[in-house]
Scaffold this motif. Structure first.
Motif, PDB file in Angstrom:
ATOM      1  N   PHE A  12       0.800  -1.225   0.000  1.00 19.60           N
ATOM      2  CA  PHE A  12       0.000   0.000   0.000  1.00 19.60           C
ATOM      3  C   PHE A  12       0.833   1.275   0.000  1.00 19.60           C
ATOM      4  O   PHE A  12       0.519   2.231  -0.711  1.00 19.60           O
ATOM      5  CB  PHE A  12      -0.983   0.026   1.168  1.00 19.60           C
ATOM      6  CG  PHE A  12      -2.103  -0.976   1.073  1.00 19.60           C
ATOM      7  CD1 PHE A  12      -2.378  -1.671  -0.099  1.00 19.60           C
ATOM      8  CD2 PHE A  12      -2.898  -1.231   2.163  1.00 19.60           C
ATOM      9  CE1 PHE A  12      -3.400  -2.599  -0.184  1.00 19.60           C
ATOM     10  CE2 PHE A  12      -3.938  -2.149   2.097  1.00 19.60           C
ATOM     11  CZ  PHE A  12      -4.190  -2.830   0.926  1.00 19.60           C
ATOM     12  N   ASP A  13       1.876   1.345   0.809  1.00 16.79           N
ATOM     13  CA  ASP A  13       2.681   2.569   0.860  1.00 16.79           C
ATOM     14  C   ASP A  13       3.236   2.914  -0.512  1.00 16.79           C
ATOM     15  O   ASP A  13       3.144   4.062  -0.969  1.00 16.79           O
ATOM     16  CB  ASP A  13       3.825   2.434   1.868  1.00 16.79           C
ATOM     17  CG  ASP A  13       3.353   2.507   3.311  1.00 16.79           C
ATOM     18  OD1 ASP A  13       2.232   3.017   3.550  1.00 16.79           O
ATOM     19  OD2 ASP A  13       4.098   2.052   4.196  1.00 16.79           O
ATOM     20  N   THR A  14       3.802   1.933  -1.180  1.00 14.82           N
ATOM     21  CA  THR A  14       4.348   2.156  -2.522  1.00 14.82           C
ATOM     22  C   THR A  14       3.244   2.542  -3.493  1.00 14.82           C
ATOM     23  O   THR A  14       3.424   3.421  -4.331  1.00 14.82           O
ATOM     24  CB  THR A  14       5.078   0.892  -3.019  1.00 14.82           C
ATOM     25  OG1 THR A  14       6.095   0.550  -2.077  1.00 14.82           O
ATOM     26  CG2 THR A  14       5.693   1.097  -4.384  1.00 14.82           C
ATOM     27  N   ALA A  15       2.102   1.895  -3.361  1.00 13.09           N
ATOM     28  CA  ALA A  15       0.976   2.202  -4.252  1.00 13.09           C
ATOM     29  C   ALA A  15       0.510   3.643  -4.075  1.00 13.09           C
ATOM     30  O   ALA A  15       0.328   4.353  -5.053  1.00 13.09           O
ATOM     31  CB  ALA A  15      -0.171   1.233  -3.977  1.00 13.09           C
ATOM     32  N   PHE A  16       0.361   4.089  -2.834  1.00 12.81           N
ATOM     33  CA  PHE A  16      -0.092   5.461  -2.613  1.00 12.81           C
ATOM     34  C   PHE A  16       0.956   6.475  -3.034  1.00 12.81           C
ATOM     35  O   PHE A  16       0.607   7.571  -3.501  1.00 12.81           O
ATOM     36  CB  PHE A  16      -0.527   5.667  -1.158  1.00 12.81           C
ATOM     37  CG  PHE A  16      -1.884   5.098  -0.861  1.00 12.81           C
ATOM     38  CD1 PHE A  16      -3.019   5.653  -1.423  1.00 12.81           C
ATOM     39  CD2 PHE A  16      -2.031   3.987  -0.057  1.00 12.81           C
ATOM     40  CE1 PHE A  16      -4.266   5.134  -1.177  1.00 12.81           C
ATOM     41  CE2 PHE A  16      -3.284   3.449   0.206  1.00 12.81           C
ATOM     42  CZ  PHE A  16      -4.406   4.026  -0.375  1.00 12.81           C
ATOM     43  N   GLU A  17       2.209   6.143  -2.943  1.00 15.87           N
ATOM     44  CA  GLU A  17       3.267   7.033  -3.451  1.00 15.87           C
ATOM     45  C   GLU A  17       3.134   7.225  -4.953  1.00 15.87           C
ATOM     46  O   GLU A  17       3.426   8.293  -5.477  1.00 15.87           O
ATOM     47  CB  GLU A  17       4.642   6.480  -3.105  1.00 15.87           C
ATOM     48  CG  GLU A  17       4.997   6.617  -1.640  1.00 15.87           C
ATOM     49  CD  GLU A  17       6.314   5.944  -1.289  1.00 15.87           C
ATOM     50  OE1 GLU A  17       7.092   5.606  -2.209  1.00 15.87           O
ATOM     51  OE2 GLU A  17       6.556   5.750  -0.076  1.00 15.87           O
ATOM     52  N   ALA A  18       2.684   6.189  -5.651  1.00 17.15           N
ATOM     53  CA  ALA A  18       2.515   6.269  -7.097  1.00 17.15           C
ATOM     54  C   ALA A  18       1.417   7.248  -7.504  1.00 17.15           C
ATOM     55  O   ALA A  18       1.387   7.715  -8.636  1.00 17.15           O
ATOM     56  CB  ALA A  18       2.219   4.881  -7.660  1.00 17.15           C
ATOM     57  N   PHE A  19       0.519   7.555  -6.579  1.00 19.08           N
ATOM     58  CA  PHE A  19      -0.535   8.531  -6.872  1.00 19.08           C
ATOM     59  C   PHE A  19      -0.041   9.963  -6.809  1.00 19.08           C
ATOM     60  O   PHE A  19      -0.717  10.891  -7.248  1.00 19.08           O
ATOM     61  CB  PHE A  19      -1.708   8.374  -5.902  1.00 19.08           C
ATOM     62  CG  PHE A  19      -2.496   7.110  -6.093  1.00 19.08           C
ATOM     63  CD1 PHE A  19      -2.899   6.703  -7.355  1.00 19.08           C
ATOM     64  CD2 PHE A  19      -2.863   6.344  -5.015  1.00 19.08           C
ATOM     65  CE1 PHE A  19      -3.633   5.538  -7.531  1.00 19.08           C
ATOM     66  CE2 PHE A  19      -3.602   5.174  -5.172  1.00 19.08           C
ATOM     67  CZ  PHE A  19      -3.989   4.788  -6.438  1.00 19.08           C
ATOM     68  N   SER A  20       1.129  10.188  -6.260  1.00 19.16           N
ATOM     69  CA  SER A  20       1.676  11.531  -6.120  1.00 19.16           C
ATOM     70  C   SER A  20       1.840  12.170  -7.503  1.00 19.16           C
ATOM     71  O   SER A  20       2.283  11.515  -8.447  1.00 19.16           O
ATOM     72  CB  SER A  20       3.038  11.457  -5.419  1.00 19.16           C
ATOM     73  OG  SER A  20       3.661  12.711  -5.460  1.00 19.16           O
TER      74      SER A  20
END
Length: 85
Positions: A74-82
């Protein structure tokens, strides 16, 4: 600012309608993120993207599709939304 909201039970056939509703509810939206679990989402990634891409230009939005199959992703996934991604 960053705002996150969510829904589950994402059928491919409902993607277009949900994007249209998002644009109506938040007219200033320019970027929408979709967090997808490749294990449980029906269809393939290509089918998922094919259902989304035609609406980007028409709605004036960018759709970012990110896959995560487990909480540790999840952390990596949400970073991709940046926006800088």
């Amino acid at each position: 600012g960053r705002n996150f909201t969510g829904i589950s039970s994402f059928g491919i056939e409902l993607i277009a309608k949900r994007l249209e509703l998002m644009k109506q509810l938040v007219p200033a939206v320019r970027r929408v993120g979709i967090l997808s679990n490749p294990v449980t989402v029906p269809g393939t990634r290509a089918e998922f993207e094919a259902a989304v891409r035609p609406f980007e230009q028409g709605l004036g939005i960018q759709v970012v599709i990110v896959e995560a199959a487990a909480p540790e992703q999840f952390d990596t996934a949400f970073e991709a939304f940046s926006p800088s991604s």
